[in-house]
Design an enzyme around this catalytic site. Structure first.
Site, PDB file in Angstrom:
ATOM      1  N   ASP A   2       2.918  -4.715   8.102  1.00 32.56           N
ATOM      2  CA  ASP A   2       1.732  -3.878   7.932  1.00 32.56           C
ATOM      3  C   ASP A   2       0.516  -4.792   8.138  1.00 32.56           C
ATOM      4  OD1 ASP A   2      -0.508  -2.649   6.944  1.00 32.56           O
ATOM      5  OD2 ASP A   2       0.440  -1.855   5.142  1.00 32.56           O
TER       6      ASP A   2
ATOM      7  N   HIS B 160       0.870  -1.172   0.000  1.00 35.27           N
ATOM      8  CA  HIS B 160       0.000   0.000   0.000  1.00 35.27           C
ATOM      9  C   HIS B 160       0.918   1.238   0.000  1.00 35.27           C
ATOM     10  CE1 HIS B 160      -2.794   2.936   1.859  1.00 35.27           C
ATOM     11  NE2 HIS B 160      -3.773   2.130   1.502  1.00 35.27           N
TER      12      HIS B 160
ATOM     13  N   CYS C 294      -4.786   2.630  -3.555  1.00 38.44           N
ATOM     14  CA  CYS C 294      -3.476   3.027  -3.007  1.00 38.44           C
ATOM     15  C   CYS C 294      -2.423   1.962  -3.301  1.00 38.44           C
ATOM     16  CB  CYS C 294      -3.544   3.309  -1.506  1.00 38.44           C
ATOM     17  SG  CYS C 294      -4.597   4.693  -1.103  1.00 38.44           S
TER      18      CYS C 294
ATOM     19  N   LYS D 161     -10.267  -0.274  10.785  1.00 43.28           N
ATOM     20  CA  LYS D 161     -10.475  -1.431   9.906  1.00 43.28           C
ATOM     21  C   LYS D 161     -10.848  -2.676  10.708  1.00 43.28           C
ATOM     22  CE  LYS D 161      -7.125   0.205   6.463  1.00 43.28           C
ATOM     23  NZ  LYS D 161      -7.933   0.640   5.336  1.00 43.28           N
TER      24      LYS D 161
ATOM     25  N   GLN E 167      -4.726  -4.976   7.180  1.00 45.69           N
ATOM     26  CA  GLN E 167      -5.794  -5.855   6.688  1.00 45.69           C
ATOM     27  C   GLN E 167      -5.883  -7.172   7.457  1.00 45.69           C
ATOM     28  OE1 GLN E 167      -8.098  -4.895   4.819  1.00 45.69           O
ATOM     29  NE2 GLN E 167      -7.221  -3.064   3.914  1.00 45.69           N
TER      30      GLN E 167
END
Ligand SMILES: Cc1ncc(COP(=O)(O)O)c(C=O)c1O
Length: 400
Positions: A182, A105, A358, A208, A185
């Protein structure tokens, strides 16, 4: 929504919020609102207690050794920028390498570009295969001793790919590189245990995973966090200040200058409680069921291609799909541009997302201007997927 029941399939962008989270925010503002750490009055003690116990809640959720390893930030983007500026600014030298992947991203790409330009460091990328997985066979060539940090996503927000985090961290450690995961998600969908994964940093966003916007966290291993200089200066993060010079608190408070997002942290803890009541294994299983069902139903749509792993029916097994893919289905339809498709769906109460998500370099890698994306969460159903397929079939006729 526009005269139809809402189908919300934009969970990778942000999830909806349970009433328990909204009530936690409401209750904090109504009963306990005060600034933290500074006040010697009852309300301030209550706010501080709630804020710091939220930090402990996040630490437990991520399997961190201590709450001191959790820095509250605005979210994934700010967490990654913190590492790039505080760690990169101190430890990275000209010629050093930061290893990333082609599926990052922009928020795990642009901070490293800014840093590399400032310092004269280099960026390297693990390529993505046609099936949306990382080209792990190239890792040996890429993970050389010049690599000081390997930063990669746990789950791709466009492809749905679940990367083998523990293996990547082990390989990075073998060449002396630190790792940053990261988890934007993954944190709300699968079990994320920083000790099991063996990462040095991990970033995620509360919004999220049922939490409020504007709150998230950075996990950092204690000895690494304490070796980093502050990155923002101001109140709350100091021990003493003279006109010329200051000394700073230990981590995590040294990284939290100014009044923090107290309500956000409290809302995030409520979101974690909510998720843990359902259980991440149950959420992950539900994700897998919906994703597998969606992939099967998409096969009925002519001129439609799904990106990412687990699509080839000859290779697909339920187990493989669950291991390799999160609850994200990005697709392209020959008949319509993603923006037109998304607008068409919106008119029928279906919230999809169309565009580059993104992930511009990744879209370029696949020769696409963008995709349309459906992303699921625990409140979504197979009936909603049936309705999506109906709408997409209608769109194919309309645009075709
Ligand atoms: C994989 C990934 N990383 C980072 C981000 C950035 O998250 P935020 O905007 O909450 O900082 C996102 C958001 O879509 C994402 O999907």
């Amino acid at each position: 929504m526009r005269g139809h029941p809402l189908i919300y399939f934009d969970n990778a962008a942000t999830t909806q919020k349970p009433r328990a989270v909204i009530e936690a925010l409401h209750s904090y503002y109504e009963h306990d609102n005060a600034n933290v750490h500074r006040g010697l009055h009852e309300l301030s003690s209550r706010a501080t207690e709630a804020y710091e116990s939220s930090r402990q809640r996040v630490a437990n959720y991520l399997g961190a050794v201590s709450a001191d390893e959790i820095v509250f930030t605005r979210g994934t983007t700010e967490s990654i920028n913190l590492v790039a500026q505080a760690w990169g600014g101190k430890f990275l030298r000209a010629g050093d390498v930061v290893l990333l992947t082609e599926m990052e991203h922009h928020s795990n790409l642009v901070p490293w570009q800014l840093l590399a330009e400032r310092i004269g460091a280099r960026l390297r990328f693990v390529p993505v295969r046609d099936d949306g997985t990382l080209a792990l066979e190239q890792l040996e060539q890429l993970l050389t001793p010049e690599v000081k940090l390997f930063a990669f996503t746990h789950v791709s927000n466009s492809l749905g790919t679940i990367n083998p985090v523990a293996e990547l961290c082990r390989k990075a450690r073998a060449v002396g590189a630190l790792t940053l995961v990261d988890a934007a998600q993954s944190a709300g969908h699968l079990s994320v245990d920083v000790q099991e994964l063996g990462c040095d940093f991990l970033a995620f966003s509360g919004h999220k995973m049922c939490g409020p916007t504007g709150i998230g966290a950075l996990y950092g291993r204690a000895e690494i966090l304490n070796a980093l200089p502050p990155w923002h200066g101001g109140g709350e993060m100091i021990v003493s200040v003279t006109l010329e010079k200051s000394s700073f608190k230990k981590a995590p408070h040294r990284f939290e200058a100014g009044t923090p997002n107290i309500a956000g942290a409290i809302g995030l803890a409520a979101a974690i409680d909510y998720i843990e009541q359902i259980g991440r294994p149950a959420i992950f299983e539900h994700d897998a069921r919906l994703t597998s069902y969606a992939i099967e139903r998409f096969a009925e749509l002519p001129g439609t291609r799904i990106l990412g792993p687990g699509v080839d029916p000859t290779l697909r097994t339920a187990k493989r799909l669950q291991e390799e893919r999160g609850a994200i289905v990005g697709f392209v339809m020959k008949a319509a541009h993603p923006h037109d498709l998304t607008t068409f769906a919106d008119r029928r109460g279906l919230a999809l997302r169309g565009g580059h998500h993104c992930n511009q370099p990744l879209m370029r890698r696949f020769g696409l201007p963008g995709t349309t994306r459906a992303s699921f969460y625990f409140y979504n159903t197979t009936e909603e997927i049936d309705r999506m397929i109906e709408i997409l079939r209608e769109a194919a006729r309309f645009f075709g």
